[in-house]
Design a protein around this motif. Structure first.
Motif: not given
Length: 85
Positions: A53-54, A56-57, A59-64, A66-67
Motif C-alpha cells: 500500500e505504501r 502504491g502511494e 508511485v502516485e506521489r512520484t507521478a505527481r 514528475e508532472e
C-alpha cells in the motif's frame, strides 16, 4: 480357514487403546509449532500488504512530482525564451 485369515488381518490393523504420553506430547508440540508458524506467516503477509500500500502511494506521489517538474520546465523554457528576445 478364510475366516481365520481375515481375523488375523483385522487384528494386525487394530489400534491399541493405550497411547503413550510421549505420543500425546509430541502431537501437542507439533500442533503448537504449526500454529506458531501459521501466525508468523500471517504476520508477514500483513506486513507485506502494508508495504505494498505504501509503495502504491509513493508511485502516485512520484507521478505527481514528475508532472510538476514537466510544468516547471515548460515555464522555465518560456521564461528563457522571453528573456532571449
Amino acid at each position: 480357514m478364510e475366516a481365520e485369515a481375515y481375523t488375523k488381518k483385522q487384528a494386525a490393523w487394530a489400534l491399541d487403546r493405550r497411547v503413550p504420553l510421549a505420543v500425546i506430547l509430541t502431537i501437542a508440540m507439533q500442533t503448537g509449532a504449526a500454529l506458531l508458524w501459521a501466525g508468523a506467516a500471517a504476520e508477514r503477509l500483513t506486513a507485506l500488504e502494508v508495504r505494498t500500500e505504501r509503495i502504491g502511494e509513493l508511485v502516485e506521489r512520484t507521478a505527481r512530482l514528475e508532472e510538476q517538474t514537466k510544468a516547471a520546465n515548460a515555464s522555465l523554457a518560456r521564461i528563457e525564451e522571453r528573456l532571449g528576445r
